[in-house]
Design a protein around this motif. Structure first.
Motif, PDB file in Angstrom:
ATOM      1  N   ASN A 167    -111.339  -9.558 -69.166  1.00  0.00           N
ATOM      2  CA  ASN A 167    -111.512 -10.977 -68.843  1.00  0.00           C
ATOM      3  C   ASN A 167    -111.701 -11.831 -70.091  1.00  0.00           C
ATOM      4  N   PHE A 168    -112.173 -11.218 -71.172  1.00  0.00           N
ATOM      5  CA  PHE A 168    -112.370 -11.939 -72.432  1.00  0.00           C
ATOM      6  C   PHE A 168    -111.118 -11.924 -73.300  1.00  0.00           C
ATOM      7  N   SER A 169    -110.154 -11.076 -72.974  1.00  0.00           N
ATOM      8  CA  SER A 169    -108.978 -10.932 -73.828  1.00  0.00           C
ATOM      9  C   SER A 169    -108.029 -12.120 -73.658  1.00  0.00           C
ATOM     10  N   GLU A 170    -107.173 -12.280 -74.617  1.00  0.00           N
ATOM     11  CA  GLU A 170    -106.191 -13.366 -74.592  1.00  0.00           C
ATOM     12  C   GLU A 170    -105.026 -12.965 -73.685  1.00  0.00           C
ATOM     13  N   PRO A 171    -104.447 -13.916 -72.958  1.00  0.00           N
ATOM     14  CA  PRO A 171    -103.308 -13.594 -72.093  1.00  0.00           C
ATOM     15  C   PRO A 171    -102.136 -13.017 -72.900  1.00  0.00           C
ATOM     16  N   SER A 172    -101.311 -12.219 -72.225  1.00  0.00           N
ATOM     17  CA  SER A 172    -100.150 -11.609 -72.887  1.00  0.00           C
ATOM     18  C   SER A 172     -99.131 -12.683 -73.260  1.00  0.00           C
ATOM     19  N   GLU A 173     -98.237 -12.333 -74.168  1.00  0.00           N
ATOM     20  CA  GLU A 173     -97.172 -13.258 -74.585  1.00  0.00           C
ATOM     21  C   GLU A 173     -96.256 -13.591 -73.405  1.00  0.00           C
ATOM     22  N   GLU A 174     -96.022 -12.603 -72.532  1.00  0.00           N
ATOM     23  CA  GLU A 174     -95.181 -12.837 -71.350  1.00  0.00           C
ATOM     24  C   GLU A 174     -95.826 -13.877 -70.431  1.00  0.00           C
ATOM     25  N   TYR A 175     -97.136 -13.762 -70.219  1.00  0.00           N
ATOM     26  CA  TYR A 175     -97.846 -14.701 -69.357  1.00  0.00           C
ATOM     27  C   TYR A 175     -97.831 -16.105 -69.965  1.00  0.00           C
ATOM     28  N   LYS A 176     -98.059 -16.184 -71.276  1.00  0.00           N
ATOM     29  CA  LYS A 176     -98.035 -17.485 -71.949  1.00  0.00           C
ATOM     30  C   LYS A 176     -96.667 -18.145 -71.810  1.00  0.00           C
ATOM     31  N   ALA A 177     -95.593 -17.350 -71.984  1.00  0.00           N
ATOM     32  CA  ALA A 177     -94.230 -17.892 -71.865  1.00  0.00           C
ATOM     33  C   ALA A 177     -93.974 -18.374 -70.443  1.00  0.00           C
ATOM     34  N   MET A 178     -94.437 -17.617 -69.444  1.00  0.00           N
ATOM     35  CA  MET A 178     -94.254 -18.001 -68.050  1.00  0.00           C
ATOM     36  C   MET A 178     -94.995 -19.308 -67.751  1.00  0.00           C
ATOM     37  N   MET A 179     -96.210 -19.443 -68.249  1.00  0.00           N
ATOM     38  CA  MET A 179     -96.991 -20.661 -68.022  1.00  0.00           C
ATOM     39  C   MET A 179     -96.378 -21.850 -68.755  1.00  0.00           C
ATOM     40  N   ASP A 180     -95.897 -21.636 -69.976  1.00  0.00           N
ATOM     41  CA  ASP A 180     -95.228 -22.715 -70.709  1.00  0.00           C
ATOM     42  C   ASP A 180     -93.996 -23.198 -69.945  1.00  0.00           C
ATOM     43  N   ASN A 181     -93.260 -22.243 -69.359  1.00  0.00           N
ATOM     44  CA  ASN A 181     -92.085 -22.586 -68.566  1.00  0.00           C
ATOM     45  C   ASN A 181     -92.477 -23.410 -67.336  1.00  0.00           C
ATOM     46  N   MET A 182     -93.548 -23.006 -66.663  1.00  0.00           N
ATOM     47  CA  MET A 182     -93.997 -23.737 -65.476  1.00  0.00           C
ATOM     48  C   MET A 182     -94.470 -25.154 -65.843  1.00  0.00           C
ATOM     49  N   ILE A 183     -95.183 -25.276 -66.944  1.00  0.00           N
ATOM     50  CA  ILE A 183     -95.651 -26.592 -67.389  1.00  0.00           C
ATOM     51  C   ILE A 183     -94.455 -27.482 -67.725  1.00  0.00           C
ATOM     52  N   ASP A 184     -93.465 -26.900 -68.398  1.00  0.00           N
ATOM     53  CA  ASP A 184     -92.256 -27.652 -68.738  1.00  0.00           C
ATOM     54  C   ASP A 184     -91.532 -28.119 -67.471  1.00  0.00           C
ATOM     55  N   ARG A 185     -91.397 -27.226 -66.486  1.00  0.00           N
ATOM     56  CA  ARG A 185     -90.749 -27.594 -65.221  1.00  0.00           C
ATOM     57  C   ARG A 185     -91.555 -28.654 -64.482  1.00  0.00           C
ATOM     58  N   MET A 186     -92.873 -28.596 -64.570  1.00  0.00           N
ATOM     59  CA  MET A 186     -93.716 -29.596 -63.914  1.00  0.00           C
ATOM     60  C   MET A 186     -93.484 -30.970 -64.556  1.00  0.00           C
ATOM     61  N   LYS A 187     -93.425 -31.000 -65.891  1.00  0.00           N
ATOM     62  CA  LYS A 187     -93.201 -32.258 -66.601  1.00  0.00           C
ATOM     63  C   LYS A 187     -91.837 -32.850 -66.280  1.00  0.00           C
ATOM     64  N   LYS A 188     -90.833 -31.984 -66.083  1.00  0.00           N
ATOM     65  CA  LYS A 188     -89.483 -32.445 -65.771  1.00  0.00           C
ATOM     66  C   LYS A 188     -89.313 -32.764 -64.282  1.00  0.00           C
ATOM     67  N   GLY A 189     -90.305 -32.397 -63.469  1.00  0.00           N
ATOM     68  CA  GLY A 189     -90.226 -32.648 -62.032  1.00  0.00           C
ATOM     69  C   GLY A 189     -89.368 -31.648 -61.280  1.00  0.00           C
ATOM     70  N   THR A 190     -89.116 -30.490 -61.880  1.00  0.00           N
ATOM     71  CA  THR A 190     -88.271 -29.488 -61.225  1.00  0.00           C
ATOM     72  C   THR A 190     -89.074 -28.319 -60.652  1.00  0.00           C
ATOM     73  N   LEU A 191     -90.382 -28.356 -60.819  1.00  0.00           N
ATOM     74  CA  LEU A 191     -91.239 -27.285 -60.297  1.00  0.00           C
ATOM     75  C   LEU A 191     -91.458 -27.511 -58.807  1.00  0.00           C
ATOM     76  N   LYS A 192     -91.115 -26.517 -58.008  1.00  0.00           N
ATOM     77  CA  LYS A 192     -91.286 -26.627 -56.570  1.00  0.00           C
ATOM     78  C   LYS A 192     -92.575 -25.922 -56.168  1.00  0.00           C
ATOM     79  N   THR A 193     -93.414 -26.637 -55.429  1.00  0.00           N
ATOM     80  CA  THR A 193     -94.679 -26.062 -54.974  1.00  0.00           C
ATOM     81  C   THR A 193     -94.798 -26.238 -53.462  1.00  0.00           C
ATOM     82  N   THR A 194     -95.678 -25.454 -52.863  1.00  0.00           N
ATOM     83  CA  THR A 194     -95.948 -25.542 -51.432  1.00  0.00           C
ATOM     84  C   THR A 194     -97.426 -25.847 -51.261  1.00  0.00           C
TER      85      THR A 194
END
Length: 83
Positions: free
Chosen positions: A43-70
């Motif tokens: 729980n104290f460790s830093e997230p993996s590079e894969e997780y960081k890339a996935m979150m960066d992608n989601m944030i980018d999609r949210m900013k562009k308005g292309t992220l679909k949520t329910t």
């Protein structure tokens, strides 16, 4: 990854409580303590590079308005549950 042995001292009351919790999980006290300590360390460790890339992608999609949520309410409705 290697393993290291450490000697720890706990008061008897703490050991008694932890032994009860270990039994509830069908674990030995040693296994329970190792599990709890390793889980806490993760729980104290830093997230993996894969997780960081996935979150960066989601944030980018949210900013562009292309992220679909329910909405949560729709998910709960789908499973016959209420808030």
């Amino acid at each position: 990854m290697g393993k290291t042995k450490k000697l720890i001292e706990l008061d008897n009351k703490a050991i008694e409580i932890l032994e009860k919790q270990a039994k509830l999980q069908k674990r030995s006290l040693k296994n329970y303590l190792e599990f709890m300590i390793e889980d806490t360390a993760l729980n104290f460790s830093e997230p993996s590079e894969e997780y960081k890339a996935m979150m960066d992608n989601m944030i980018d999609r949210m900013k562009k308005g292309t992220l679909k949520t329910t909405p949560l309410s729709e998910i709960l409705k789908q499973y016959g549950r209420k808030l």
